[in-house]
Write an enzyme that holds these catalytic residues in place. Structure first.
Site, PDB file in Angstrom:
ATOM      1  N   ASN A 157      -4.824   6.108  -2.163  1.00 17.67           N
ATOM      2  CA  ASN A 157      -4.326   6.531  -0.850  1.00 17.67           C
ATOM      3  C   ASN A 157      -3.685   7.918  -0.884  1.00 17.67           C
ATOM      4  O   ASN A 157      -3.688   8.635   0.123  1.00 17.67           O
ATOM      5  CB  ASN A 157      -3.336   5.505  -0.288  1.00 17.67           C
ATOM      6  CG  ASN A 157      -4.068   4.276   0.212  1.00 17.67           C
ATOM      7  OD1 ASN A 157      -5.270   4.325   0.481  1.00 17.67           O
ATOM      8  ND2 ASN A 157      -3.363   3.153   0.324  1.00 17.67           N
ATOM      9  N   GLU A 166      -5.221  -1.163  -8.558  1.00 11.66           N
ATOM     10  CA  GLU A 166      -4.259  -0.221  -9.118  1.00 11.66           C
ATOM     11  C   GLU A 166      -3.077  -1.031  -9.659  1.00 11.66           C
ATOM     12  O   GLU A 166      -2.421  -1.744  -8.898  1.00 11.66           O
ATOM     13  CB  GLU A 166      -3.784   0.764  -8.043  1.00 11.66           C
ATOM     14  CG  GLU A 166      -4.884   1.721  -7.602  1.00 11.66           C
ATOM     15  CD  GLU A 166      -4.492   2.618  -6.436  1.00 11.66           C
ATOM     16  OE1 GLU A 166      -5.032   3.723  -6.350  1.00 11.66           O
ATOM     17  OE2 GLU A 166      -3.654   2.206  -5.599  1.00 11.66           O
ATOM     18  N   SER A 221       0.828  -1.212   0.000  1.00 10.56           N
ATOM     19  CA  SER A 221       0.000   0.000   0.000  1.00 10.56           C
ATOM     20  C   SER A 221       0.853   1.248   0.000  1.00 10.56           C
ATOM     21  O   SER A 221       0.424   2.287  -0.462  1.00 10.56           O
ATOM     22  CB  SER A 221      -0.839   0.075   1.277  1.00 10.56           C
ATOM     23  OG  SER A 221      -1.754  -0.934   1.328  1.00 10.56           O
ATOM     24  N   HIS A 249      -2.210  -3.470  -6.663  1.00  8.20           N
ATOM     25  CA  HIS A 249      -2.731  -3.003  -5.376  1.00  8.20           C
ATOM     26  C   HIS A 249      -4.238  -3.242  -5.313  1.00  8.20           C
ATOM     27  O   HIS A 249      -5.016  -2.528  -5.943  1.00  8.20           O
ATOM     28  CB  HIS A 249      -2.390  -1.521  -5.187  1.00  8.20           C
ATOM     29  CG  HIS A 249      -2.743  -1.001  -3.834  1.00  8.20           C
ATOM     30  ND1 HIS A 249      -3.300   0.227  -3.608  1.00  8.20           N
ATOM     31  CD2 HIS A 249      -2.633  -1.575  -2.595  1.00  8.20           C
ATOM     32  CE1 HIS A 249      -3.498   0.392  -2.309  1.00  8.20           C
ATOM     33  NE2 HIS A 249      -3.107  -0.685  -1.681  1.00  8.20           N
TER      34      HIS A 249
HETATM   35  N1  LIG Z   1      -5.295  -4.400   4.920  1.00  6.40           N
HETATM   36  C1  LIG Z   1      -5.592  -3.589   3.904  1.00  6.40           C
HETATM   37  O1  LIG Z   1      -6.630  -2.907   3.892  1.00  6.40           O
HETATM   38  C2  LIG Z   1      -4.668  -3.521   2.708  1.00  6.40           C
HETATM   39  C3  LIG Z   1      -5.155  -2.997   1.499  1.00  6.40           C
HETATM   40  C4  LIG Z   1      -4.300  -2.989   0.382  1.00  6.40           C
HETATM   41  C5  LIG Z   1      -3.004  -3.461   0.498  1.00  6.40           C
HETATM   42  N2  LIG Z   1      -2.551  -3.945   1.695  1.00  6.40           N
HETATM   43  C6  LIG Z   1      -1.171  -4.467   1.755  1.00  6.40           C
HETATM   44  O2  LIG Z   1      -1.243  -5.883   1.663  1.00  6.40           O
HETATM   45  C7  LIG Z   1      -0.172  -6.468   2.417  1.00  6.40           C
HETATM   46  C8  LIG Z   1      -0.756  -7.434   3.446  1.00  6.40           C
HETATM   47  O3  LIG Z   1      -1.666  -6.746   4.273  1.00  6.40           O
HETATM   48  P1  LIG Z   1      -2.721  -7.543   5.177  1.00  6.40           P
HETATM   49  O4  LIG Z   1      -3.636  -6.526   5.722  1.00  6.40           O
HETATM   50  O5  LIG Z   1      -3.241  -8.722   4.422  1.00  6.40           O
HETATM   51  O6  LIG Z   1      -1.765  -8.067   6.343  1.00  6.40           O
HETATM   52  P2  LIG Z   1      -2.028  -9.261   7.383  1.00  6.40           P
HETATM   53  O7  LIG Z   1      -1.248  -8.899   8.581  1.00  6.40           O
HETATM   54  O8  LIG Z   1      -3.475  -9.560   7.491  1.00  6.40           O
HETATM   55  O9  LIG Z   1      -1.348 -10.533   6.662  1.00  6.40           O
HETATM   56  C9  LIG Z   1       0.025 -10.610   6.410  1.00  6.40           C
HETATM   57  C10 LIG Z   1       0.392 -12.085   6.355  1.00  6.40           C
HETATM   58  O10 LIG Z   1       1.717 -12.194   5.849  1.00  6.40           O
HETATM   59  C11 LIG Z   1       2.300 -13.301   6.495  1.00  6.40           C
HETATM   60  N3  LIG Z   1       3.756 -13.290   6.312  1.00  6.40           N
HETATM   61  C12 LIG Z   1       4.677 -12.523   6.921  1.00  6.40           C
HETATM   62  N4  LIG Z   1       5.903 -12.834   6.446  1.00  6.40           N
HETATM   63  C13 LIG Z   1       5.738 -13.800   5.500  1.00  6.40           C
HETATM   64  C14 LIG Z   1       6.623 -14.530   4.665  1.00  6.40           C
HETATM   65  N5  LIG Z   1       7.938 -14.327   4.710  1.00  6.40           N
HETATM   66  N6  LIG Z   1       6.103 -15.463   3.815  1.00  6.40           N
HETATM   67  C15 LIG Z   1       4.773 -15.681   3.776  1.00  6.40           C
HETATM   68  N7  LIG Z   1       3.885 -15.013   4.550  1.00  6.40           N
HETATM   69  C16 LIG Z   1       4.369 -14.097   5.404  1.00  6.40           C
HETATM   70  C17 LIG Z   1       1.838 -13.167   7.939  1.00  6.40           C
HETATM   71  O11 LIG Z   1       2.002 -14.369   8.659  1.00  6.40           O
HETATM   72  C18 LIG Z   1       0.373 -12.777   7.732  1.00  6.40           C
HETATM   73  O12 LIG Z   1      -0.465 -13.909   7.672  1.00  6.40           O
HETATM   74  C19 LIG Z   1       0.606  -5.301   3.017  1.00  6.40           C
HETATM   75  O13 LIG Z   1       1.671  -4.986   2.148  1.00  6.40           O
HETATM   76  C20 LIG Z   1      -0.419  -4.169   3.035  1.00  6.40           C
HETATM   77  O14 LIG Z   1       0.175  -2.899   2.967  1.00  6.40           O
HETATM   78  C21 LIG Z   1      -3.358  -3.998   2.797  1.00  6.40           C
END
Ligand SMILES: NC(=O)c1ccc[n+]([C@@H]2O[C@H](COP(=O)([O-])OP(=O)(O)OC[C@H]3O[C@@H](n4cnc5c(N)ncnc54)[C@H](O)[C@@H]3O)[C@@H](O)[C@H]2O)c1
Length: 336
Positions: free
Chosen positions: A236, A198, A163, A186
């Site tokens: 964003n 995106e 993000s 994204h």
């Molecule tokens: N939450 C949102 O609204 C949102 C929206 C768009 C983008 N994002 C982006 O998406 C990504 C994930 O966000 P999220 O909210 O799903 O996070 P989350 O915390 O729900 O999930 C992240 C997952 O990644 C896993 N993880 C960590 N290291 C790892 C590795 N080396 N190999 C495999 N898995 C691993 C963790 O165990 C966890 O299950 C981030 O980059 C975030 O910025 C989030």
């Protein structure tokens, strides 16, 4: 109730059984939401079975891709499986309101397209596309991609769902030969419902890669927009300053949170007010994004749009992160 779903055969965990648990070629093809899509990819590997990764895995499976979903631990995988199951049940109920057997068949079929596991090397050994959706930490993302570079097919495309991090920084560790095959995808939360993707063109993203990522987003039933590798991309970059400005308005005492929300809903036609949105997105997430902008982009820092807010910092320190923690700008403790 979709009771059978709760006893779906669990895909066995473990290193060897990971890929072999369901050989692609011999299994009957499940029903798909969209008929054979025009996706440029067949095999999609998603890293991170959290909120976003499980959603991306789910929509990929729903559009006829073979999916591998990878996380670090069996516990994280179980969480991802639960997210997917819950979402599939909801979609199935909507799609087949009158027929429980059809609901079950639909959900089971989609679910059966996803293999779950904790072995990254096996999961990417024949991937066409790798989508990374792990925690928002540039070092972790870099280390995943540099390891994968040596085991994924040379033509496989690597995409990040970050993000707030520059795509170019994440992929800077890769050899030049791979850099053309990288870009940003994204998605928005919840992935199964939000239509936008995106597609981010980094400075090294080739036209062919960008075109494939765009076609992939369309194949998922999403609407892609094209964006350069700029802070916050499109959504964003506009939304975060808007939410921060609302907080500053509240800090100054210009109006109450409730009145600001009402004003933006009824006066600007927004579906949610800025404080409702802040609580939904997560106050920690917004703080994380603005802190990152302050550190990484001097021009944003100079403009003041990402300047820290004491009110936001205090709420986050108090664990008031929004809907997910039961309180943020509003109190959600009585709603459940
Ligand atoms: N939450 C949102 O609204 C949102 C929206 C768009 C983008 N994002 C982006 O998406 C990504 C994930 O966000 P999220 O909210 O799903 O996070 P989350 O915390 O729900 O999930 C992240 C997952 O990644 C896993 N993880 C960590 N290291 C790892 C590795 N080396 N190999 C495999 N898995 C691993 C963790 O165990 C966890 O299950 C981030 O980059 C975030 O910025 C989030």
């Amino acid at each position: 109730m979709l009771s059978r779903l709760s006893i779906l055969p669990r895909v066995p965990f473990g290193r060897i059984s990971y890929i072999n648990s369901r050989p692609y070629s011999t299994e009957p093809q499940p029903e798909v939401v969209k008929q054979k899509n025009d996706s440029p990819f067949e095999k999609v590997t998603v890293f991170g079975a959290g909120l976003m990764g499980s959603g991306i895995a789910q929509v990929s499976a729903m559009s006829n891709h073979q999916v591998q979903l990878v996380d670090l631990t069996d516990e994280a995988i179980s969480k991802g499986q639960a997210y997917i199951m819950k979402s599939l049940k909801r979609i199935a109920k909507k799609k087949y309101p009158e027929s429980q057997p059809d609901q079950i068949k639909f959900a089971e079929n989609i679910y059966s397209r996803i293999d779950f596991g904790t072995n990254p090397e096996l999961a990417v050994s024949n991937a066409d596309l790798v989508v990374e959706a792990v925690v928002e930490n540039v070092e972790i993302k870099r280390s995943i991609f540099s390891k994968l570079d040596t085991v994924a097919p040379s033509q496989a495309i690597f995409a990040s769902n970050t993000s707030s991090l520059p795509i170019g920084d994440i992929f800077s560790v890769l050899p030049d030969a791979r850099k053309g095959n990288t870009g940003g995808l994204h998605f928005f939360n919840p992935v199964s419902q939000m239509k936008l993707v995106e597609v981010v063109k980094g400075s090294t993203t080739s036209d062919e890669t960008f075109d494939k990522l765009t076609r992939f987003a369309i194949a998922l039933g999403k609407t892609p927009v094209s964006c350069k590798d700029t802070p916050g991309f499109i959504v964003n970059r506009l939304l975060v300053p808007y939410m921060m400005e609302a907080i500053r308005m509240l800090e100054r005492g210009d109006a109450s949170a409730r009145d600001i929300d009402t004003a933006m809903k009824l006066g600007a036609g927004y579906p949610m007010g800025p404080f409702e949105l802040l609580d939904y997105v997560g106050l920690d997430t917004v703080k994380f994004i603005t802190n990152g902008w302050e550190e990484t982009y001097p021009e944003l820092k100079a403009s003041g749009i990402s300047a820290p807010s004491k009110m936001l910092d205090d709420l986050v320190s108090a664990g008031k992160l929004g809907v997910k923690s039961g309180a943020g700008f509003y109190d959600y403790s009585k709603k459940n």
